[in-house]
Design a protein around this motif. Structure first.
Motif, PDB file in Angstrom:
ATOM      1  N   GLY A   1       0.770  -1.215  -0.124  1.00 17.96           N
ATOM      2  CA  GLY A   1      -0.038   0.075  -0.010  1.00 17.96           C
ATOM      3  C   GLY A   1       0.882   1.312   0.082  1.00 17.96           C
ATOM      4  N   LYS A   2       2.254   1.341  -0.179  1.00 17.15           N
ATOM      5  CA  LYS A   2       3.149   2.252  -0.422  1.00 17.15           C
ATOM      6  C   LYS A   2       3.611   2.323  -1.723  1.00 17.15           C
ATOM      7  N   PRO A   3       4.083   3.649  -1.957  1.00  9.36           N
ATOM      8  CA  PRO A   3       4.877   4.070  -3.262  1.00  9.36           C
ATOM      9  C   PRO A   3       6.203   3.263  -3.033  1.00  9.36           C
ATOM     10  N   LEU A   4       6.632   2.788  -4.142  1.00  9.52           N
ATOM     11  CA  LEU A   4       7.931   1.915  -4.146  1.00  9.52           C
ATOM     12  C   LEU A   4       8.950   2.985  -4.018  1.00  9.52           C
ATOM     13  N   PRO A   5       9.957   2.611  -2.958  1.00  2.53           N
ATOM     14  CA  PRO A   5      11.099   3.778  -2.897  1.00  2.53           C
ATOM     15  C   PRO A   5      12.232   3.494  -3.988  1.00  2.53           C
ATOM     16  N   ASP A   6      12.846   4.510  -4.324  1.00  4.83           N
ATOM     17  CA  ASP A   6      14.024   4.339  -5.237  1.00  4.83           C
ATOM     18  C   ASP A   6      15.151   3.987  -4.713  1.00  4.83           C
ATOM     19  N   LEU A   7      15.625   2.894  -4.609  1.00  8.78           N
ATOM     20  CA  LEU A   7      16.577   1.963  -3.697  1.00  8.78           C
ATOM     21  C   LEU A   7      18.013   2.702  -4.422  1.00  8.78           C
ATOM     22  N   GLU A   8      18.120   3.439  -5.614  1.00 16.53           N
ATOM     23  CA  GLU A   8      19.360   3.717  -6.059  1.00 16.53           C
ATOM     24  C   GLU A   8      19.734   5.137  -5.636  1.00 16.53           C
ATOM     25  N   THR A   9      18.775   5.722  -4.997  1.00 18.24           N
ATOM     26  CA  THR A   9      19.136   7.127  -4.280  1.00 18.24           C
ATOM     27  C   THR A   9      20.439   7.171  -3.585  1.00 18.24           C
ATOM     28  N   PRO A  10      21.115   8.316  -3.210  1.00 16.38           N
ATOM     29  CA  PRO A  10      22.172   8.101  -2.393  1.00 16.38           C
ATOM     30  C   PRO A  10      21.600   7.738  -0.970  1.00 16.38           C
ATOM     31  N   LEU A  11      20.309   8.224  -0.438  1.00 15.62           N
ATOM     32  CA  LEU A  11      19.930   8.180   0.731  1.00 15.62           C
ATOM     33  C   LEU A  11      19.774   6.753   0.995  1.00 15.62           C
ATOM     34  N   TRP A  12      18.934   5.968   0.272  1.00 19.55           N
ATOM     35  CA  TRP A  12      18.755   4.483   0.389  1.00 19.55           C
ATOM     36  C   TRP A  12      19.909   3.838   0.181  1.00 19.55           C
ATOM     37  N   ARG A  13      21.080   4.151  -0.809  1.00 22.91           N
ATOM     38  CA  ARG A  13      22.081   3.580  -0.948  1.00 22.91           C
ATOM     39  C   ARG A  13      22.970   3.688   0.429  1.00 22.91           C
ATOM     40  N   GLY A  14      22.940   4.621   1.112  1.00 26.88           N
ATOM     41  CA  GLY A  14      23.464   4.764   2.216  1.00 26.88           C
ATOM     42  C   GLY A  14      23.308   3.872   3.329  1.00 26.88           C
ATOM     43  N   LEU A  15      21.852   3.767   3.327  1.00 23.89           N
ATOM     44  CA  LEU A  15      21.198   2.833   4.453  1.00 23.89           C
ATOM     45  C   LEU A  15      21.582   1.395   4.154  1.00 23.89           C
ATOM     46  N   LEU A  16      21.590   1.212   2.913  1.00 22.82           N
ATOM     47  CA  LEU A  16      21.837  -0.445   2.567  1.00 22.82           C
ATOM     48  C   LEU A  16      23.207  -0.584   2.833  1.00 22.82           C
ATOM     49  N   ASP A  17      24.092   0.402   2.605  1.00 17.90           N
ATOM     50  CA  ASP A  17      25.661   0.353   2.647  1.00 17.90           C
ATOM     51  C   ASP A  17      25.836  -0.026   4.221  1.00 17.90           C
ATOM     52  N   LYS A  18      25.192   0.665   5.222  1.00 17.86           N
ATOM     53  CA  LYS A  18      25.450   0.451   6.575  1.00 17.86           C
ATOM     54  C   LYS A  18      24.883  -0.855   6.899  1.00 17.86           C
ATOM     55  N   ALA A  19      23.566  -1.282   6.448  1.00 16.99           N
ATOM     56  CA  ALA A  19      22.925  -2.494   6.873  1.00 16.99           C
ATOM     57  C   ALA A  19      23.891  -3.569   6.294  1.00 16.99           C
ATOM     58  N   HIS A  20      24.779  -3.644   5.093  1.00 14.51           N
ATOM     59  CA  HIS A  20      25.641  -4.448   4.637  1.00 14.51           C
ATOM     60  C   HIS A  20      26.711  -4.460   5.621  1.00 14.51           C
ATOM     61  N   LYS A  21      27.309  -3.586   6.144  1.00 16.65           N
ATOM     62  CA  LYS A  21      28.486  -3.646   6.977  1.00 16.65           C
ATOM     63  C   LYS A  21      28.106  -4.269   8.063  1.00 16.65           C
ATOM     64  N   LEU A  22      26.972  -4.197   8.821  1.00 20.70           N
ATOM     65  CA  LEU A  22      26.448  -4.882   9.934  1.00 20.70           C
ATOM     66  C   LEU A  22      26.082  -6.475   9.605  1.00 20.70           C
ATOM     67  N   GLN A  23      26.035  -6.796   8.223  1.00 24.90           N
ATOM     68  CA  GLN A  23      25.914  -8.174   7.826  1.00 24.90           C
ATOM     69  C   GLN A  23      24.308  -8.456   8.054  1.00 24.90           C
ATOM     70  N   TRP A  24      23.396  -7.203   7.828  1.00 30.93           N
ATOM     71  CA  TRP A  24      22.178  -7.628   8.320  1.00 30.93           C
ATOM     72  C   TRP A  24      21.420  -7.892   6.841  1.00 30.93           C
ATOM     73  N   GLN A  25      20.238  -8.501   7.161  1.00 28.60           N
ATOM     74  CA  GLN A  25      19.341  -8.928   6.190  1.00 28.60           C
ATOM     75  C   GLN A  25      18.626  -7.677   5.814  1.00 28.60           C
ATOM     76  N   VAL A  26      17.521  -7.763   4.513  1.00 29.18           N
ATOM     77  CA  VAL A  26      16.559  -6.788   4.494  1.00 29.18           C
ATOM     78  C   VAL A  26      15.308  -7.467   4.131  1.00 29.18           C
ATOM     79  N   GLU A  27      14.322  -7.520   4.681  1.00 28.00           N
ATOM     80  CA  GLU A  27      12.972  -8.200   4.444  1.00 28.00           C
ATOM     81  C   GLU A  27      12.357  -7.339   3.960  1.00 28.00           C
ATOM     82  N   VAL A  28      11.386  -8.087   2.904  1.00 28.61           N
ATOM     83  CA  VAL A  28      10.622  -7.058   2.027  1.00 28.61           C
ATOM     84  C   VAL A  28       9.334  -7.961   1.987  1.00 28.61           C
TER      85      VAL A  28
END
Length: 263
Positions: free
Chosen positions: A102-129
């Protein structure tokens, strides 16, 4: 045995301004732990419910109180700092949730999202969708390109009419070759009135495409918006019946141990 999808909350918590609904009952930690005990489940995963937004404080309190028995999946603002995520990590959070129903799809290629995903990757976190299957292939591809492991909720939510013929579901299964994609065989009722039939058809397809070791079971307790028709024992019984082979069931219930850092 591990339950990878559940929620805890009570009516005294502050609700997110943008929400689809709010439950009119409590689902506290002690009641969830009782469900685990009554059904012979050793460990569980608490997923931040959408109606609590990015305030993960109750989730963290529950993880702390459970003393290692549980892990958490948090919802955070894309602007969350490295320190914010480290504090969550120390409490037992092992990943991020993107509930995009029910939400708009985020653009995961933006610097903001890429920054968050990079932080998650460094923590070896998963992302659930959580999102309808039609939109998953593009989203999952973007997430995999960021380096994170990806977990998909509820069979990938294939279309209620086309079921496993849904092009999005078909494309999703092909991403299993990356070996960085897991799917929860959970909550068939969220696919629609014919959800159990679709789940029974989807299970062997997912098993063959991703591998048995990339499937996870979740109770979806307390089955928000389906409380009248579901309970913990019923969801576990459906899983047991659907996955007829005892060895397969045992493996699926143990698969989360490494991914969720249960040791």
């Amino acid at each position: 045995m591990i339950d990878t999808h559940s929620h805890v909350f009570h009516r005294g918590l502050k609700l997110a301004d943008a929400r689809r609904y709010a439950p009119a009952y409590d689902a506290p930690l002690d009641l969830y732990l009782r469900q685990l005990d009554d059904n012979g489940i050793t460990n569980g995963v608490l997923v931040q419910p959408s109606f609590l937004g990015t305030d993960n404080s109750y989730l963290v309190d529950c993880l702390t109180a459970a003393k290692g028995r549980l892990r958490g999946i948090a919802v955070v603002d894309p602007e969350a700092s490295t320190n914010d995520l480290k504090l969550l990590n120390e409490s037992g959070v092992v990943g991020l949730r993107l509930n995009l129903v029910g939400k708009p799809l985020p653009d995961l290629e933006t610097p903001l999202w890429r920054g968050l995903l990079d932080k998650a990757h460094k923590l070896q976190w998963q992302v659930e969708v959580q999102r309808a299957a039609a939109d998953l292939p593009a989203l999952v591809s973007q997430l995999l390109n960021s380096g994170v492991d990806v977990v998909i909720d509820h069979y990938g939510l294939p279309d209620s009419q086309s079921g496993i013929s849904d092009p999005g579901f078909v494309a999703l299964t092909k991403l299993g070759a990356t070996r960085r994609l897991w799917v929860k065989i959970s909550a068939p009722y969220r696919t629609g009135a014919d959800g159990e039939r679709i789940a029974r058809a989807a299970y062997p397809v997912l098993r063959d495409a991703l591998g048995r070791d990339r499937l996870l079971w979740g109770s979806d307790w307390p089955h928000t918006q389906f409380e009248g028709s579901q309970n913990y024992g019923k969801t576990l019984a459906f899983f047991t019946d659907m996955v007829g082979n005892a060895e397969d069931r045992a493996a699926i219930l143990q698969n989360p141990r490494g991914l969720f850092r249960f040791g």
